[in-house]
Design an enzyme around this catalytic site. Structure first.
Site: not given
Ligand SMILES: NC(=O)c1ccc[n+]([C@@H]2O[C@H](COP(=O)([O-])OP(=O)(O)OC[C@H]3O[C@@H](n4cnc5c(N)ncnc54)[C@H](O)[C@@H]3O)[C@@H](O)[C@H]2O)c1
Ligand SMILES: N[C@H](CO)Cc1c[nH]c[nH+]1
Ligand SMILES: [Zn+2]
Length: 833
Positions: A657, A660, A726-727, A760, A819
């Site tokens: 995790q 990520h 979350e996990h 996942d 009513h």
């Molecule tokens: N809780 C869950 O179930 C779960 C599951 C999978 C992933 N996640 C989380 O999701 C998140 C994914 O984030 P990510 O950033 O990799 O991808 P993302 O797709 O959420 O965000 C990327 C987008 O953010 C926008 N962006 C980037 N910089 C910006 C700025 N300065 N201003 C405005 N917009 C901007 C862009 O358009 C870009 O395409 C991670 O934090 C991950 O841990 C959570």
């Molecule tokens: N752990 C993430 C959500 O909590 C999901 C994910 C996608 N791929 C790998 N991990």
């Molecule tokens: Zn994961």
């Protein structure tokens, strides 16, 4: 070649005295002139950064430690006795950082060839021509010019120097010293002169004479010799004056170099920065920012950055984070440029120049590391040996550790505090993005994709059926996706509920049944990592629930395409369209709809803070009429382990995790574990982390993650319920028996062989789960997330007889006669009243 003379400051000079001789670019300060090293460091801070300071510690009792400290404080060289020089070289200090004071020519053979020699004028007179740097101190004689001509660097007490030979003929003239090194083959006797700025960029080519050089040194400004108009005080008519910083010359002395600070429009008479064209890159940016600081209209963006500290700080952090996460060459260059823009804005705001920054880089470049174990013990005091383990720990990837038995509740709470999400700041950034999509539709999305994802697309949407070449996969990947889809489908199909029917009293039948949300928008993150698994975790339940229109959104890759795994999943779940956009703009497009993006009734899926903020915004905007699944932010895990757990398993779960994102958090609750058992886990974390490709992300995440020692399983479960992870991973004895005690968690992984990665991807449970403590009140994504429930009742005459009087009475209590009447007219006709 630098100025062949260094002023020696036996007493700390006034600022004016110091500034007068700063043109040499050098200063030698005896440690004895200041109280101690802290005082010397304070003095160094007051010295213009363009001056190269050397410190003479010869006549003091300073040893290796003090010399190293000085060399690491921006001092370029220390002047030392031969004995200390040997100790320093033995301790691993580069010999070139030393100037060794010798009393006779015979001693020179023992001094390392890279070190400078420091002699007095009497010894200098006995020297053979030397192929090394020799400093000659002149105490009595003023025959400096001849020594300089021979190739020595003169060290002269600053009180014996002058910048104005006409007024002080008995003193050593800086102009004459310099002129003694210059040659010219021009018939007019002028010296070719290159004018540079402090970054070393050439501003132009001019000429100098003895007179103009003397004037430049006297006035501390750019003064040259015009071949037509005589002495030329640069800026006298244009106002674009120059401050003279240093004077130097080329290798054979036929080109003089002025280093200046240019004010106004620039150096060239064509109103450009330099005679070779305008500035580009960093120099241009600095000039623009300085100009904006002085002249920008109130309300302009750069002006806002200058006045809004919070905004500027947020932008620097944001760009720094984006740079750490950039992967391709193009991305890294782009993000680095963004970061430099905001960093330089901060510098200009605080009056710091690029030259100041470069000087600091040089100072850092001057840092020395003393040798550790392999230096002779007599040169290595105990303090130096103690440094080794500390340095090792610094680079170790290790979680903080806290014992709940001795920690205060505030310390425990701080350890469990997630990295702060600045929601209000983010909302400010997200609002204009949403507005742009609302007003400009598809064009707005394309603009934002270009801005944030650096991809120029012709259209923001791919429509089904998707071309097979967009989802070409190896059989192995296809099969892995198929297995995962099958398991997720099986588990989510089992969550479908039958219609519920209950006769609450005779003749009154109540029922409840599910209907799919008609149009759903599924956000698949694609910023730091593309997560095709999220497309199946959202798409499969949507399909199982029977949603009519499934729209997927994910940021495009650098080449404008989408990862083929996501397209394949979109095809398998029967998605109608894929929106090639990410961030807040994708959420806005799905919430409000555009020319080519269907308006969605509900938006699901995790994402970064921009995605989460946009989801929160649209769910609160009644004009959007759009709901969301839950706030799902940066991934997190809480592992509970005991002494029987395999350290490698525990470490691997924490790291899976941690990789990520830098804003992810991992927590380990260690139940009644010994110091050795804890160390085994720490060691496994460090060892496994080092070989992960995303080690730098892991390093930052682990830096804000903690191992908390607890005394019992009950205490661990209580803390976990309070944290609501979350996990939740249970690597403890009888793990299954503790599940009943868990009240708050997104998903639980029971026992040593249930790594979080299984959830996942492939076990069947959903990985889109509530983070940040929202597991206290939200469920993870499940089939019901894509449904709403409708209730119905069927009341017969007998049923009306059962409840009619109660309804009429309560309607009367509320004063709602209409009513009451709706029941009364029926009961009348049935003769029940
Ligand atoms: N809780 C869950 O179930 C779960 C599951 C999978 C992933 N996640 C989380 O999701 C998140 C994914 O984030 P990510 O950033 O990799 O991808 P993302 O797709 O959420 O965000 C990327 C987008 O953010 C926008 N962006 C980037 N910089 C910006 C700025 N300065 N201003 C405005 N917009 C901007 C862009 O358009 C870009 O395409 C991670 O934090 C991950 O841990 C959570
Ligand atoms: N752990 C993430 C959500 O909590 C999901 C994910 C996608 N791929 C790998 N991990
Ligand atoms: Zn994961």
């Amino acid at each position: 070649m630098s100025f062949p003379l260094a002023p020696y400051y036996a007493v700390i000079p006034s600022a004016a005295d110091f500034a007068a001789f700063a043109v040499t670019g050098k200063a030698v300060v005896p440690l004895a002139a200041v109280a101690d090293i802290p005082a010397l460091k304070a003095f160094l801070k007051s010295v213009p950064q363009t001056v190269d300071v050397k410190v003479d510690i010869f006549a003091t009792d300073a040893g290796v430690d003090q010399a190293v400290e000085l060399l690491n404080s921006g001092v370029s060289q220390v002047f030392v006795a031969p004995k200390l020089a040997a100790q320093l070289v033995e301790a691993g200090i580069p010999a070139a950082r030393l100037a060794v004071e010798v009393a006779s020519a015979a001693q020179i053979a023992e001094i390392p060839a890279e070190s400078a020699i420091f002699v007095n004028e009497t010894v200098a007179a006995t020297l053979e021509p030397l192929s090394r740097l020799v400093y000659v101190s002149f105490e009595r004689s003023t025959d400096v010019y001849a020594a300089v001509k021979l190739g020595y660097t003169a060290i002269v007490c600053h009180t014996k120097l002058t910048t104005n030979a006409a007024e002080e003929p008995s003193k050593v003239s800086l102009a004459a010293v310099l002129l003694s090194k210059l040659v010219t083959d021009r018939p007019d006797g002028l010296y070719t002169t290159l004018v540079n700025d402090v970054q070393g960029k050439s501003l132009g080519l001019v000429y100098s004479s003895q007179e103009s050089i003397s004037e430049a040194i006297r006035t501390g400004t750019g003064v040259y010799q015009s071949r037509r108009h005589g002495l030329w005080y640069k800026g006298a008519t244009s106002g674009d004056t120059q401050k003279l910083i240093t004077l130097s010359f080329d290798c054979d002395g036929d080109c003089l170099v002025f280093t200046v600070e240019q004010s106004g429009v620039g150096f060239c008479h064509l109103a450009q920065s330099t005679c070779f064209g305008n500035y580009s890159g960093l120099a241009r940016l600095e000039k623009t920012l300085l100009d904006r600081k002085a002249n920008a209209l109130p309300g302009s963006y750069t002006q806002r950055l200058f006045s809004d500290e919070v905004l500027l700080a947020a932008k620097i952090k944001e760009e720094a984070e984006e740079l750490t996460e950039a992967v391709s060459k193009d991305e890294v260059a782009w993000e680095c440029a963004d970061l430099i823009y905001f960093a330089l804005t901060k510098c200009v705001k605080e009056g710091v120049s690029l030259a100041d920054v470069e000087r600091n880089l040089d100072i850092k470049g001057l840092k020395v590391t003393r040798r550790k174990g392999d230096a002779k013990p007599k040169f290595l005091p105990a303090k130096a040996e103690a440094m080794a383990p500390a340095e090792l720990t610094d680079s170790r990837i290790v979680m903080k550790r806290l014992d709940s038995a001795t920690a205060t509740s505030a310390e425990v709470a701080a350890a469990l505090q997630r990295p702060v999400q600045q929601t209000s700041d983010i909302m400010k950034l997200v609002q204009p993005i949403i507005d742009l999509v609302k007003t400009k539709g598809d064009v707005g999305i394309l603009e934002l994709t270009e801005k944030f994802d650096h991809v120029k697309l012709a259209s923001p949407v791919l429509r089904a059926p998707f071309a097979s070449e967009l989802m070409e996969l190896t059989p192995e990947i296809k099969s892995a996706i198929d297995i995962s889809i099958a398991n997720v489908e099986k588990f989510h199909t089992a969550q479908l509920t039958e219609t519920l029917e209950v006769e609450t009293c005779p003749g009154v039948v109540c029922s409840r049944f599910a209907r799919p949300v008609e149009t759903v928008g599924l956000y698949v993150p694609g910023g730091t990592a593309v997560l095709p698994s999220t497309s199946l975790m959202l798409g499969v339940p949507a399909k199982v629930a029977g949603c009519k229109n499934i729209i997927l959104a994910s940021p495009p890759r650098q080449d404008g395409t989408l990862t083929p795994e996501v397209v394949y999943v979109a095809h398998k779940i029967g998605a109608k369209a894929i929106l090639l956009a990410g961030g807040a703009q994708a959420v806005a497009a799905m919430a409000y709809g555009t020319e080519s993006v269907p308006k969605c009734d509900k938006i699901m899926g995790p994402g970064n803070q921009f995605v989460t903020a946009a989801k929160m915004h649209v769910q609160n905007d009644t004009s959007a009429l759009c709901s969301i699944d839950m706030p799902a932010g940066p991934s997190e895990v809480l592992v509970i382990c005991d002494g029987k757990a395999d350290p490698d398993f525990v470490a691997s779960d924490l790291l899976s995790q941690a990789e990520h994102g830098v804003d992810s958090q991992v927590i380990l609750l260690a139940v009644d574990m010994t110091a050795e058992q804890l160390e085994a886990v720490d060691e496994a974390v460090h060892r496994q982390a080092l070989v992960l490709p995303r080690v730098e992300i892991v390093r930052k995440c682990i830096a804000h993650s903690t191992t908390l020692l607890v005394s019992s399983y009950e205490a661990a479960i209580a803390l976990s319920n309070q944290y609501a992870p979350e996990h939740l991973i249970l690597q403890i004895e009888e793990a299954k028996s503790w599940v009943a005690k868990v009240n708050n968690a997104g998903s639980i992984f029971v026992g040593a062989y249930s790594p979080e990665s299984c959830g996942d991807y492939s076990s069947g449970t959903n990985h889109t789960l509530p983070t940040y403590g929202y597991a206290k009140m939200y469920s993870g994504v499940n089939t019901a997330t894509f449904q709403k429930f409708i209730t119905s009742q069927d009341v017969s005459p007998a049923g009306l007889k059962s409840i009619g009087h109660a309804v009429m009475t309560l309607a009367a209590v509320e004063g709602l006669e209409g009513h009451r009447n709706a029941v009364k007219v029926r009961m009348d006709k049935l003769g029940l009243l």
